[in-house]
Design a protein around this motif. Structure first.
Motif, short mmCIF file in Angstrom:
data_model
loop_
_atom_site.label_atom_id
_atom_site.label_comp_id
_atom_site.label_asym_id
_atom_site.label_seq_id
_atom_site.Cartn_x
_atom_site.Cartn_y
_atom_site.Cartn_z
N LEU A 455 -5.63 -3.88 2.72
CA LEU A 455 -6.02 -2.94 1.67
C LEU A 455 -5.64 -3.38 0.26
CD1 LEU A 455 -5.04 0.40 3.45
CD2 LEU A 455 -7.29 -0.71 3.37
N GLY A 456 -4.62 -4.20 0.12
CA GLY A 456 -4.18 -4.60 -1.21
C GLY A 456 -2.95 -3.83 -1.63
N PHE A 457 -3.00 -3.21 -2.84
CA PHE A 457 -1.84 -2.51 -3.41
C PHE A 457 -2.07 -1.00 -3.41
CE2 PHE A 457 -2.40 -6.60 -5.59
CZ PHE A 457 -1.22 -7.23 -5.24
N THR A 458 -1.04 -0.28 -2.98
CA THR A 458 -1.11 1.19 -2.99
C THR A 458 0.20 1.75 -3.52
OG1 THR A 458 -2.55 1.18 -1.04
CG2 THR A 458 -1.47 3.25 -1.60
N CYS A 459 0.11 2.75 -4.39
CA CYS A 459 1.29 3.43 -4.90
C CYS A 459 1.14 4.93 -4.56
CB CYS A 459 1.42 3.24 -6.41
SG CYS A 459 2.94 3.94 -7.10
N PHE A 460 2.18 5.51 -3.96
CA PHE A 460 2.09 6.93 -3.60
C PHE A 460 3.42 7.62 -3.83
CE2 PHE A 460 3.09 4.50 0.22
CZ PHE A 460 4.15 5.20 0.79
N ASP A 461 3.36 8.93 -3.93
CA ASP A 461 4.55 9.74 -4.15
C ASP A 461 5.40 9.74 -2.89
OD1 ASP A 461 6.10 12.44 -4.05
OD2 ASP A 461 5.51 12.20 -6.16
N SER A 462 6.69 9.49 -3.04
CA SER A 462 7.57 9.36 -1.88
C SER A 462 7.75 10.68 -1.13
CB SER A 462 8.93 8.81 -2.30
OG SER A 462 9.58 9.71 -3.17
N LYS A 463 7.58 11.81 -1.83
CA LYS A 463 7.79 13.11 -1.19
C LYS A 463 6.49 13.65 -0.61
CE LYS A 463 11.66 14.36 -4.22
NZ LYS A 463 12.16 15.34 -5.24
N THR A 464 5.47 13.71 -1.42
CA THR A 464 4.21 14.32 -0.98
C THR A 464 3.30 13.34 -0.25
OG1 THR A 464 3.05 13.77 -3.05
CG2 THR A 464 4.31 15.84 -3.00
N LYS A 465 3.57 12.05 -0.39
CA LYS A 465 2.75 10.99 0.20
C LYS A 465 1.35 10.90 -0.41
CE LYS A 465 6.19 10.35 2.98
NZ LYS A 465 7.16 9.26 2.73
N ASN A 466 1.15 11.60 -1.53
CA ASN A 466 -0.14 11.54 -2.20
C ASN A 466 -0.33 10.18 -2.86
OD1 ASN A 466 -0.79 14.19 -1.53
ND2 ASN A 466 0.18 15.02 -3.39
N VAL A 467 -1.51 9.57 -2.64
CA VAL A 467 -1.81 8.26 -3.21
C VAL A 467 -2.08 8.43 -4.70
CG1 VAL A 467 -3.40 6.32 -3.22
CG2 VAL A 467 -2.69 7.35 -1.05
N LEU A 468 -1.35 7.70 -5.52
CA LEU A 468 -1.52 7.75 -6.97
C LEU A 468 -2.56 6.74 -7.45
CD1 LEU A 468 2.24 8.08 -8.00
CD2 LEU A 468 0.57 9.90 -7.54
N TRP A 469 -2.57 5.57 -6.87
CA TRP A 469 -3.59 4.56 -7.20
C TRP A 469 -3.61 3.48 -6.13
CZ3 TRP A 469 -0.96 -0.01 -7.75
CH2 TRP A 469 0.33 0.02 -8.29
N ARG A 470 -4.76 2.80 -6.04
CA ARG A 470 -4.94 1.72 -5.05
C ARG A 470 -5.89 0.67 -5.62
NH1 ARG A 470 -6.42 4.28 0.05
NH2 ARG A 470 -4.20 4.11 0.64
N PHE A 471 -5.52 -0.60 -5.43
CA PHE A 471 -6.35 -1.71 -5.91
C PHE A 471 -6.37 -2.81 -4.87
CE2 PHE A 471 -4.78 0.30 -9.81
CZ PHE A 471 -5.95 0.45 -10.53
N LYS A 472 -7.49 -3.54 -4.84
CA LYS A 472 -7.59 -4.71 -3.98
C LYS A 472 -6.85 -5.89 -4.62
CE LYS A 472 -12.17 -3.39 -2.23
NZ LYS A 472 -13.60 -3.81 -2.12
#
Length: 545
Positions: A455-472
């Motif tokens: 998938l590449g790079f993913t950043c998410f909130d450590s508590k809610t697990k909501n994905v903040l951004w994702r890039f290849k």
């Protein structure tokens, strides 16, 4: 620091004729030849013969042995010479107490008195003359004694196994009749006793000849030391320093037994022996790895292991080197002080690092004499280190928290193998792992940053697990960092084509950057392995040279 892979991707003429047996791949398996054994204490060198097999390097020294009859005098032989009107005693001598060596027989003339006995050999040290001990006598004293000893001279001799090379004694064919000369001059004078001495008898004397029941002797090469090559190591340098020995090296067994300093006569001979011994050591290491891997799971296989020298900084800023044993196994890079010989030894490593979080870099190649600087300029080789040392084949392994290890190997071919092995080990670990997640923060928020092979790079909130951004991976266009904790990643938005900057802070920024590099390099390798092979600095330039 730009973590994207670029074109300079930094991921992973003697009487004894020498004999060499070559296998189908062109690598020496067995080999024999003449060398010198150098004694650093006395600063003398002694003639030896080297015998290499697939598993052992043997040092041989010449000695005189009894081949028939009974030998009651142990190492001493007593020989009676009858002086001849023409030819005298039929021998020449060298040495003496003034040179701190015994008086030795340096020539034996064919068909003359000494030769006819069959019991004297070039290299024999004279112990007694007519019962008079001459072990502490000077050269001239022994010459005078022999010349004035009468028509019948009885001498006691013992073969000098470690004759200093400055005597320039010809090795010859192992036998009593050799009068070959090495062709090199000696600083010591040859006194010829083939000339007539003070004889009281002018009539021809009966020839000196062996008695039928006397023991017979031959000069032979005898094994004196055998060094097993399994897990052995080679050093061309003076212990702990970067001072290169000229045409010389030392082989040390796993148990620490050393061959001593082996001195070859030419640079080419030294290089040939180094390659031959190194090849056999590598073959044995490979066999050992295959045996070990039979007991390991597919995800915990040994990719490569071997000896290197690690540079250490001394308190006085001088550079010291110490032998280390490195291994690439499963998910880890190991540093040992001694090789692991059992399963339990693997947990006793000095250092263990995750392969995804290390970065292999070549620092110095020696393409030709004084040519490594050119390699630095044109090959994009990393130059952060002080490269004032004289060791030519150097690489570093950068690890977490900005630390690194600086290593040197003896041969360019070894450097090429380490480069390829690191690359392979890292790529396999990336594919096995699939992804790695690191805790990070930005503007007070605790986040998680994942590097995923698919998938590449993913950043998410450590508590809610909501994905903040994702890039290849292909969207990463650049990066920079402060060298401490903070990094900026520049991504291109596929829709707007605009560059988006993402800033993150990590506790161990170096490990994260190395991980990103490993995943991108593995991704490129999976798409275009030929391109990755073309980026190998060591393999491309070492093998071509």
């Amino acid at each position: 620091m730009d973590i994207r892979p670029s074109l300079q991707l930094e991921g992973p003429g003697f009487p004894i004729r020498p004999h060499t047996c070559i296998d189908c791949l062109g690598y020496p398996k067995t080999k024999t030849g003449i060398a010198l054994l150098y004694d650093e204490v006395s600063e003398n060198a002694y003639d030896i013969r080297l015998k290499l097999t697939k598993e052992v390097l043997t040092i041989q020294k010449q000695d005189v042995v009894c081949v028939s009859g009974s030998d009651h005098s142990a190492n001493h032989r007593t020989v009676t010479l009858r002086r001849q009107p023409v030819g005298g005693l039929g021998l020449s001598i060298k040495g003496g107490a003034e040179h701190k060596v015994p008086v030795v027989v340096s020539k034996i003339f064919k068909d003359q008195a000494a030769d006819q006995t069959g019991m004297l050999f070039i290299g024999d040290a004279i112990i007694q003359v007519n019962g008079i001990n001459v072990e502490s006598a000077t050269h001239e004293e022994v010459v005078h004694l022999l010349r004035n000893a009468g028509d019948e001279v009885t001498i006691t001799v013992q073969y000098l196994r470690e004759a200093p090379s400055f005597l320039k004694l010809p090795l010859g064919s192992p036998g009593p009749s050799s009068d070959h000369s090495s062709g090199a001059s000696s600083p010591l004078f040859d006194s010829g006793l083939h000339l007539n001495g003070n004889s009281t008898n002018t009539a021809p004397s009966s020839p000196s000849s062996p008695i039928a029941n006397e023991p017979k002797y031959e000069k032979r090469w005898l094994d004196t030391l055998s060094v097993p090559l399994l897990m052995a190591r080679i050093s061309r340098y003076k212990a702990g320093t970067d001072k290169l020995r000229s045409n010389a090296f030392e082989v040390l067994a796993l148990d620490g037994v050393s061959t001593g300093i082996l001195q070859l006569y030419t640079a080419q001979e030294s290089a040939d022996w180094l390659r031959a011994i190194s090849t056999n050591i590598s073959d044995l290491t490979l066999q050992n790895m295959k045996m070990a891997n039979k007991c390991c799971s597919p995800s915990d296989q040994v990719i490569h292991m071997g000896w290197v020298n690690e540079r250490l900084e001394a308190t006085d800023s001088s550079q010291l080197y110490k032998f280390k044993f490195l291994a690439l196994k499963g998910s880890s890079f190991y540093i040992f002080s001694t090789p692991p010989v059992s399963t339990l030894d693997w947990v006793r490593a000095e250092k263990i690092y995750n392969l995804c979080e290390v970065l292999f870099k070549i620092h110095k190649l020696w393409l030709a004499d004084d040519c490594w600087l050119q390699a630095n300029l044109y090959l994009g080789i990393h130059q952060d280190y002080d490269l004032e040392d004289q060791r030519p084949y150097c690489f570093s392994v950068m690890v977490g928290h900005g630390k690194s290890h600086y290593f040197n190997v003896e041969l360019g071919s070894e450097l090429a193998v380490w480069e390829k092995s690191f690359q392979r080990a890292v790529f396999l670990e990336v594919q096995r792992t699939g992804s790695k997640t690191y805790v990070c923060s930005w503007q007070g928020d605790t986040l998680c940053f994942t590097v995923d092979f698919a998938l590449g790079f993913t950043c998410f909130d450590s508590k809610t697990k909501n994905v903040l951004w994702r890039f290849k991976f292909s969207q990463l266009k650049g990066s920079s960092d402060d060298g401490k904790t903070r990094v900026k990643l520049l991504f291109q938005n596929l829709d707007t084509k605009q560059i988006e900057t993402k800033e993150l802070e990590f506790q161990d920024l170096t490990a994260v950057l190395h991980c990103i590099h490993s995943f991108i390099a593995a991704k490129v390798a999976s798409v275009d392995p030929v391109f990755m092979d073309s980026q190998s600095i060591a393999r491309k330039y070492m093998y071509s040279n």
